[in-house]
Design a protein around this motif. Sequence first.
Motif, mmCIF file in Angstrom:
data_model
loop_
_atom_site.group_PDB
_atom_site.id
_atom_site.type_symbol
_atom_site.label_atom_id
_atom_site.label_comp_id
_atom_site.label_asym_id
_atom_site.label_seq_id
_atom_site.Cartn_x
_atom_site.Cartn_y
_atom_site.Cartn_z
ATOM 1 N N ALA A 85 32.988 125.657 -45.657
ATOM 2 C CA ALA A 85 34.001 124.684 -46.057
ATOM 3 C C ALA A 85 34.421 124.803 -47.515
ATOM 4 C CB ALA A 85 33.506 123.275 -45.743
ATOM 5 N N PRO A 86 33.489 124.879 -48.480
ATOM 6 C CA PRO A 86 33.930 124.961 -49.880
ATOM 7 C C PRO A 86 34.796 126.186 -50.166
ATOM 8 C CG PRO A 86 31.599 124.391 -49.747
ATOM 9 C CD PRO A 86 32.025 124.800 -48.372
ATOM 10 N N PHE A 87 34.564 127.283 -49.444
ATOM 11 C CA PHE A 87 35.365 128.487 -49.661
ATOM 12 C C PHE A 87 36.759 128.338 -49.048
ATOM 13 C CE2 PHE A 87 30.885 129.734 -49.489
ATOM 14 C CZ PHE A 87 30.739 130.350 -50.722
ATOM 15 N N ARG A 88 36.849 127.572 -47.971
ATOM 16 C CA ARG A 88 38.140 127.389 -47.302
ATOM 17 C C ARG A 88 39.016 126.342 -47.977
ATOM 18 N NH1 ARG A 88 37.553 127.784 -40.718
ATOM 19 N NH2 ARG A 88 36.151 129.575 -40.619
ATOM 20 N N PHE A 89 38.387 125.361 -48.640
ATOM 21 C CA PHE A 89 39.158 124.253 -49.191
ATOM 22 C C PHE A 89 40.282 124.725 -50.103
ATOM 23 C CE2 PHE A 89 35.531 120.882 -48.861
ATOM 24 C CZ PHE A 89 35.708 120.855 -47.486
ATOM 25 N N GLY A 90 39.987 125.675 -50.980
ATOM 26 C CA GLY A 90 40.990 126.137 -51.932
ATOM 27 C C GLY A 90 42.084 126.982 -51.323
ATOM 28 N N MET A 137 44.578 121.624 -54.423
ATOM 29 C CA MET A 137 44.505 122.018 -53.017
ATOM 30 C C MET A 137 43.081 121.866 -52.485
ATOM 31 S SD MET A 137 46.877 122.840 -50.964
ATOM 32 C CE MET A 137 48.078 123.227 -52.230
ATOM 33 N N PHE A 138 42.087 122.191 -53.326
ATOM 34 C CA PHE A 138 40.686 122.044 -52.927
ATOM 35 C C PHE A 138 40.385 120.580 -52.603
ATOM 36 C CE2 PHE A 138 36.204 121.355 -53.526
ATOM 37 C CZ PHE A 138 35.594 122.524 -53.098
ATOM 38 N N VAL A 139 40.801 119.675 -53.500
ATOM 39 C CA VAL A 139 40.528 118.254 -53.299
ATOM 40 C C VAL A 139 41.299 117.721 -52.091
ATOM 41 C CG1 VAL A 139 40.655 115.963 -54.329
ATOM 42 C CG2 VAL A 139 40.039 117.931 -55.748
ATOM 43 N N LEU A 140 42.543 118.153 -51.938
ATOM 44 C CA LEU A 140 43.341 117.706 -50.793
ATOM 45 C C LEU A 140 42.707 118.128 -49.482
ATOM 46 C CD1 LEU A 140 46.935 118.465 -52.125
ATOM 47 C CD2 LEU A 140 46.029 116.211 -51.535
ATOM 48 N N ALA A 141 42.238 119.364 -49.406
ATOM 49 C CA ALA A 141 41.612 119.851 -48.180
ATOM 50 C C ALA A 141 40.363 119.041 -47.852
ATOM 51 C CB ALA A 141 41.260 121.326 -48.332
ATOM 52 N N TRP A 154 39.592 115.860 -48.975
ATOM 53 C CA TRP A 154 39.807 114.432 -48.749
ATOM 54 C C TRP A 154 40.794 114.139 -47.627
ATOM 55 C CZ3 TRP A 154 40.038 111.834 -54.272
ATOM 56 C CH2 TRP A 154 38.781 111.953 -54.868
ATOM 57 N N PHE A 155 41.806 114.977 -47.443
ATOM 58 C CA PHE A 155 42.837 114.684 -46.440
ATOM 59 C C PHE A 155 42.556 115.343 -45.090
ATOM 60 C CE2 PHE A 155 45.107 112.943 -49.883
ATOM 61 C CZ PHE A 155 46.234 112.295 -49.420
ATOM 62 N N ASP A 156 41.823 116.449 -45.085
ATOM 63 C CA ASP A 156 41.589 117.172 -43.835
ATOM 64 C C ASP A 156 40.142 117.081 -43.364
ATOM 65 O OD1 ASP A 156 44.169 117.898 -43.606
ATOM 66 O OD2 ASP A 156 43.911 120.008 -44.099
ATOM 67 N N TRP A 157 39.217 117.434 -44.253
ATOM 68 C CA TRP A 157 37.829 117.542 -43.808
ATOM 69 C C TRP A 157 37.189 116.169 -43.584
ATOM 70 C CZ3 TRP A 157 32.665 116.707 -45.200
ATOM 71 C CH2 TRP A 157 31.735 117.438 -44.445
ATOM 72 N N LEU A 158 37.271 115.276 -44.551
ATOM 73 C CA LEU A 158 36.627 113.968 -44.408
ATOM 74 C C LEU A 158 37.132 113.184 -43.194
ATOM 75 C CD1 LEU A 158 36.267 112.678 -48.089
ATOM 76 C CD2 LEU A 158 34.459 113.456 -46.561
ATOM 77 N N PRO A 159 38.434 113.143 -42.923
ATOM 78 C CA PRO A 159 38.889 112.351 -41.761
ATOM 79 C C PRO A 159 38.585 112.991 -40.412
ATOM 80 C CG PRO A 159 40.664 112.656 -43.377
ATOM 81 C CD PRO A 159 39.580 113.613 -43.725
#
Length: 674
Positions: free
Chosen positions: A144-149, A209-213, A215-220
Amino acid sequence: MATSIEVTSIEVPARRGAHHALPDPGERVPTLSWPIVGIFGGAIALFAASTVAALTDALAAPVTITLSATAIFVLFTVLHDASHYSISTHRWVNLAFGRIAMFFVSPLISFKSFAFIHIEHHRNTNDGGSDPDHFISGSPLWQAPFRFGLMDFPYLSFIVRNVRRRPRAEVVETSLLLAVSASVILGCAMSGHLWTLALVYLIPERVAMFVLAWWFDWLPHHDLEDTQQENRYRATRNRVGAEWVLTPLLLSQNYHLIHHLHPSIPFYRYVAAWQRNEEDYLDRDVAIGTAFGQQLAPDEYREWKRLNGKLGPILPVRRPARHPGRAKKFHTIPVASIDKVTDESVLIHFDVPDDLRHTFSFEPGQHVTVRTRIGEEDVRRNYSICSSAVSDTLAIAIKHVPGGTFSSFAVGQLRPGDTLELMAPSGSFGPQLNPLAEKRYVAIAAGSGITPILSILQTTLAVETACQFTLIYGNRDADSTMFREELNDLEERYAGQLEVIHVRSRDSRHPPLLSGHVDETKLNRWLDAELPASSVDDWFLCGPVEMVTGIRKLIIERGAEANRVHVELFQGNRAPNLVEGFTSAGVTLCLSGRRHEVDLTAGDTILESALKAGLDAPYACLGGACGTCKAKVTGGSVVMEQNFALSQADVTDGYILTCQSRPTTPTVAVDYER
């Protein structure tokens, strides 16, 4: 042909309202979302300030990167709401905000391409490769951390896979943006300014983009197995706890479940929508997690809330009870606004008082009877509701009819603040919706016949996210097409689900195959190709009597089941004055909570006998088309001349149109309130 029906008193259960499947959020798109304007202006100013600071070395690099990344993160919410047309009821406003925000968030693709991709995410949430955001939400934890960005890069491959489905202008715009972005990066690299570009934009954009991925995609969405089609209430989650910080920090996306259930709600109204219907959502076993990742079942959430008390008071649930016997009386309702739809038609929004909102809840396809006094004449007409049944608005559209008393008054004299008398919504033209259904619908309308169809179309697409809807809409030309812009917006918002086919009779520039009227030749061509009758779950036809009855006959002949072809008419035909074969009768009417005994003259309809007796019986069209005069026969029998408003199930249950019904027994009992 007239049909006699013998009726005994039978208790009929209320039909569950179509919009009960998705609780009414009580929110709507504003004329202009001022919170969006505020955060948009603030983010642009912040980005400009951090850019100046970076170029002048006024602040340390980590500080300018943080400030720019924050601005880009906030601008994503502007972009997000624009993609759902939540910023304004005016299409161009959403496009303007969306295009500007897209330039900051990711200039690799066009705003319209992003909007298409994001809507596909809503339609296919958690559904593997069909969900463009599954690259993030479905990622193994260690990746996940590698994909977020890299959140936006899979979007490019998604566009390539769907390039044939997209409009040429959109594809060209995305290609140009890609080329320009690559040229800018290459130019800066060759001129020795790559670090400056990285400091000003490239690094902050990747951080955002990292934070958006995350907070907006992974957490929900992470670790939720249900897809949107399988269970929309568990395809994403709300995240509760520490909301004093999470809600502003996440710009309300901790209530991401509400966004997926009601995508058109502006971001700052998610919490209000949840509070409005909390128990209704919990009854549907929604997915809920705490701020620290604990997953809560509805009962666990109730206990958690009792112990923590973080959400504050919960507003009462508005779950309108549907019952065919709502009191048929008029209520005085103020006109909130009047907007021009075409040169000869207007859209009227009503300001329904809070104490009548339950009374005026409605199902898609229903209508209201409107009454007012014009000069010395008491005028009443029947108009279909054109607003969505999952919105919090009641609106009708009126097209001017030359010489028409009420339409001339509405288009030329009615003003906001005036009042009209309205009867509670009635009718059963619309579908019974199920959020998990995967149905195919076709609607055929002509002119102002679009009004009930628009309500059906908007509500169906909002509730049944996996449905397919085709609208065939006949008009003279583009200028006379009611709700043309609204239909364009819907077709864009629900790309891949909604197809609107315009047929025009007086437009020389229109394609030849779609010129003329919606006739048997055109319909046969569609039935032979993309719309075989047996593949359509429900047909909705609205327009002039000749058009609708002819189309209905053809569709049934081509294989459609009669009970799946629903009709609504502009105007029926008044029952003829008949005497032969009929006798006088005694009629008992249950109306406004009282029983009335009236004498019916041979040949009169039941409605005529009630009106002659001075009773305020409900009616509108007098032609069997609107259903306003619907009542239930509880004793005796009647013959109904024609019926364009009641379903076969209604007739079987003993309901009649009193404007078309004459007794065939010496006594008849009729109840308007069942």
